[in-house]
Structure formats: structure tokens, C-alpha cells
Design a protein around this motif. Structure first.
Motif, PDB file in Angstrom:
ATOM      1  N   PHE A 126      -0.199   6.639   9.458  1.00  0.00           N
ATOM      2  CA  PHE A 126      -0.424   5.185   9.539  1.00  0.00           C
ATOM      3  C   PHE A 126       0.931   4.521   9.698  1.00  0.00           C
ATOM      4  O   PHE A 126       1.813   4.698   8.853  1.00  0.00           O
ATOM      5  CB  PHE A 126      -1.111   4.712   8.260  1.00  0.00           C
ATOM      6  N   LYS A 132       3.578   1.161  16.939  1.00  0.00           N
ATOM      7  CA  LYS A 132       2.247   1.450  17.468  1.00  0.00           C
ATOM      8  C   LYS A 132       2.279   2.388  18.664  1.00  0.00           C
ATOM      9  O   LYS A 132       1.409   3.247  18.821  1.00  0.00           O
ATOM     10  CB  LYS A 132       1.553   0.147  17.878  1.00  0.00           C
ATOM     11  N   SER A 219      -5.821  -0.617   9.578  1.00  0.00           N
ATOM     12  CA  SER A 219      -4.973  -0.503  10.761  1.00  0.00           C
ATOM     13  C   SER A 219      -5.414  -1.448  11.866  1.00  0.00           C
ATOM     14  O   SER A 219      -4.621  -2.217  12.422  1.00  0.00           O
ATOM     15  CB  SER A 219      -4.996   0.949  11.263  1.00  0.00           C
ATOM     16  N   CYS A 224      -1.894  -2.659  13.138  1.00  0.00           N
ATOM     17  CA  CYS A 224      -1.039  -1.487  12.987  1.00  0.00           C
ATOM     18  C   CYS A 224      -1.627  -0.351  13.817  1.00  0.00           C
ATOM     19  O   CYS A 224      -2.372  -0.597  14.761  1.00  0.00           O
ATOM     20  CB  CYS A 224      -0.924  -1.112  11.507  1.00  0.00           C
ATOM     21  N   MET A 226      -3.138   3.939  13.489  1.00  0.00           N
ATOM     22  CA  MET A 226      -3.395   5.139  12.700  1.00  0.00           C
ATOM     23  C   MET A 226      -3.934   6.240  13.602  1.00  0.00           C
ATOM     24  O   MET A 226      -4.756   5.980  14.484  1.00  0.00           O
ATOM     25  CB  MET A 226      -4.406   4.842  11.594  1.00  0.00           C
ATOM     26  N   ASP A 267      -7.669   5.224  15.202  1.00  0.00           N
ATOM     27  CA  ASP A 267      -8.367   4.276  14.335  1.00  0.00           C
ATOM     28  C   ASP A 267      -9.660   3.765  14.979  1.00  0.00           C
ATOM     29  O   ASP A 267     -10.693   3.653  14.333  1.00  0.00           O
ATOM     30  CB  ASP A 267      -7.456   3.114  13.916  1.00  0.00           C
TER      31      ASP A 267
END
Length: 339
Positions: A126, A132, A219, A224, A226, A267
């Protein structure tokens, strides 16, 4: 009432209910208090239904908050149903022994957008918004770390990782690479909140797969990133008596959920909804979330919410006397779980 406020209040009250058992060395009581708080807070809400996709778990054979359970407005068939992943207390052991690492948390998305995850281990990476585009878990964690360091033009990135025997080799490797390593005993969902709040650059490690759904929700909702993959039980516990039994269960689970050990799950593979929402409240907490506290008839709760790339950190004060006079369902919980 607004769904977000309802779910935010639910995790806050779950943390308050569990507060009674902090340090009592009984993690089952911690969990039971939070589970009952979820049930009480959601059972009479109108205008929506929540379907538990990832809940208390198949291994636990939980009587409440089990996979498939429906919460909320059960009387109106026309209301929208949402998928939820829920962990009434992530980190029951740290709560029971009163050290950092426990929160109450839930995430919801549109119906049929959450992947149900088996009770298995999962490798999870993560990273903050800054990184990213840097990570590729299919090439290994070292590749992703080096890519993040190259992007940042510095080596001293901050990583949070569970202090477990299975992680000792990568911990040594990260130290050699110049990474600042923060070791935790429990709570990779809480650790991911710290990444979102700027306390660290990334979380890495092998933990529970169902918690991966909550981290994926966090996420996506906080912008974000993951990536994850399922891990064989024997990789974590090669010499345990139950390893063969778990191998048989894993084969059945993989077939049931149409999963495998090789695929890298992003994610959005875990939750196919850019509008997913994530909520958490600190119990013993740690890092950027503070633990629940009680002083002079008031509970002080630190909570967190993310959605649509918007991150919110809350400080809530529950005046027990005032709440009891206005909210009888919460009064029931406050009376039952007063310390």
C-alpha cells in the motif's frame, strides 16, 4: 440520516463499547462489544441495506456480521443495497492487552462490486499517492522500493511493516537499502491510514486477506494505490501441525472464489467502485489515529473517513448524559459497556 454519518457514528460507538475491555486480556470480549455495537447502531436504520461481503470470517463461524448477513432497512425491498467489508475490531489482541494497534472499521461500495476474500494470507503493498505509478508487485517488493526511491530521488522512505518472523529477511534488506522501517505488532489497516495521513510512504507485508478489502477501500477512496496477492499458508507456517489441513481448505477456497496464488490483485480488482467509502475509529489506535478516552462523563474518539479522494480526520466528543437522553439505542450500549 446521511449514510456516511451513520457509519462514522457506528465505528465510533463500537470503539466506545470496546473501551470497557481494553487491558482486560480477553480479546473475545473486546470483539463481542464492538459487534453488538454494530448490530445495535445499524439494525433500525432506514433507506439502505448493507450486505456483508467480508466480515467476521469463515474460520470464526461468527454468529453476527457473518458473510451474507444483511443489515439496515430490512422492511423496504425498494431501498438500495451496498456491499460492506467490516472489522468491528481490527487488532483484538492489542486492545485486550492495551497496546497500540486496534481500530474499528467498515467500508461500503455499490452492490456486487466487492470481491469476497477467503480466510487466507495475503501479501500487500500500500503506497501513498506520490508513488501510485511506481509499484509492480509482480516484479517483487525490492523492484517497487527501488522504483519509489528513484522517483523520490532519495533513499530514506518510511515503511510500516508487521514485526513477524516471516518479514525478517525483507526488513534487513530494507534497512540495507536505506529505508526507515517502523515495526508494528498488529494492524496493517491502521498502518495504511498512517500512509494516507502522511506518517509513512508505504505499508508492506503478509497479513490477512479479508483485511485487504478494507485496505483496498482506503486506497481507492484516498487516491493511493494497493497491490496484493494471495500467499500459501505453508509459506508463513511451514512446520505447523495444521498446515496440511489449511492446504486443503485453501484449495477449496480458491476454487470457490475463483482465485489463485499467482495473480496480482489491484485495489480495483478487490473493489470495483471508485466511489467506495472507508471509515475507522481508534480504539487503542496508534500513529496518526489517537486512542479512545473517557474523562468526566465524556468519551473522546478520534475517527477517520475517506471518499472521492477526500480524507477527513475527526475528533468527536460523546457527552454520555446528553446522548443517553436523546438516543436510547446508544444509551443501551453506554449502560451495558460502561467501565
Amino acid at each position: 440520516m446521511n449514510r456516511d454519518i451513520i457509519l462514522l457514528r457506528t465505528v465510533e460507538v463500537a470503539a466506545i463499547a470496546s473501551y470497557k475491555y481494553i487491558g482486560k486480556k480477553n480479546k473475545n470480549l473486546v470483539d463481542q462489544a464492538a459487534v453488538e455495537a454494530f448490530q445495535v447502531m445499524l439494525k433500525n436504520e432506514k433507506g439502505f441495506k448493507l450486505k456483508v461481503v467480508n466480515g467476521e470470517g469463515e474460520l470464526d463461524e461468527a454468529p453476527m456480521l457473518f458473510v451474507g448477513q444483511i443489515l439496515g432497512d430490512l422492511e423496504d425491498p425498494s431501498v438500495l443495497t451496498y456491499d460492506v467489508s467490516v472489522d468491528p475490531v481490527e487488532g483484538t489482541h492489542p486492545a485486550a492487552y492495551n497496546y497500540a494497534g486496534s481500530i474499528s472499521t467498515i467500508a461500503f461500495s455499490r452492490e456486487n462490486t466487492m470481491l469476497q476474500l477467503p480466510e487466507m494470507y495475503m501479501e500487500k503493498l500500500f503506497v501513498s499517492t506520490e508513488f501510485k505509478e511506481c509499484i509492480n508487485l509482480s516484479k517483487g517488493i525490492v523492484f517497487s522500493i527501488e522504483a519509489m526511491q528513484f522517483h523520490a530521488k532519495r533513499k530514506d522512505l518510511k515503511c510500516i511493516i508487521l514485526d513477524k518472523p516471516r518479514h525478517q529477511e525483507i526488513i534487513r534488506k530494507m534497512n540495507d537499502m536505506g529505508i526507515i522501517v517502523r515495526l508494528i505488532q498488529d494492524g496493517d489497516v491502521l498502518a495504511a491510514i498512517d500512509v494516507v495521513n502522511g506518517e509513512a510512504d508505504f505499508v508492506y507485508g503478509i497479513g490477512g486477506a479479508p483485511e485487504g478489502s478494507l485496505m483496498a477501500a482506503l486506497s481507492i477512496s484516498s487516491d493511493c494505490k494497493m497491490q496484493s496477492r494471495l500467499v500459501r499458508y505453508e509459506e508463513v507456517w511451514p512446520n505447523e501441525l495444521e498446515t496440511i489441513e489449511r492446504q486443503n481448505k485453501e484449495r477449496a477456497w480458491l476454487e470457490k472464489y475463483n482465485l489463485d496464488f499467482d495473480s496480482i490483485l489491484h485495489d480495483l480488482d478487490l473493489i470495483d467502485d471508485h466511489k467506495v467509502r472507508f471509515f475507522a475509529a481508534g480504539l487503542t489506535a496508534g500513529g496518526s489515529l489517537k486512542p479512545v478516552d473517557y474523562k468526566n462523563g465524556k468519551f473522546y474518539v478520534n475517527a477517520f473517513m475517506s471518499s472521492h479522494g477526500i480524507v477527513r480526520n475527526f475528533n468527536s466528543v460523546y457527552d454520555v448524559k446528553k446522548v443517553n437522553s436523546l438516543k436510547p439505542e446508544i444509551k443501551f450500549l453506554f449502560d451495558k459497556y460502561k467501565r
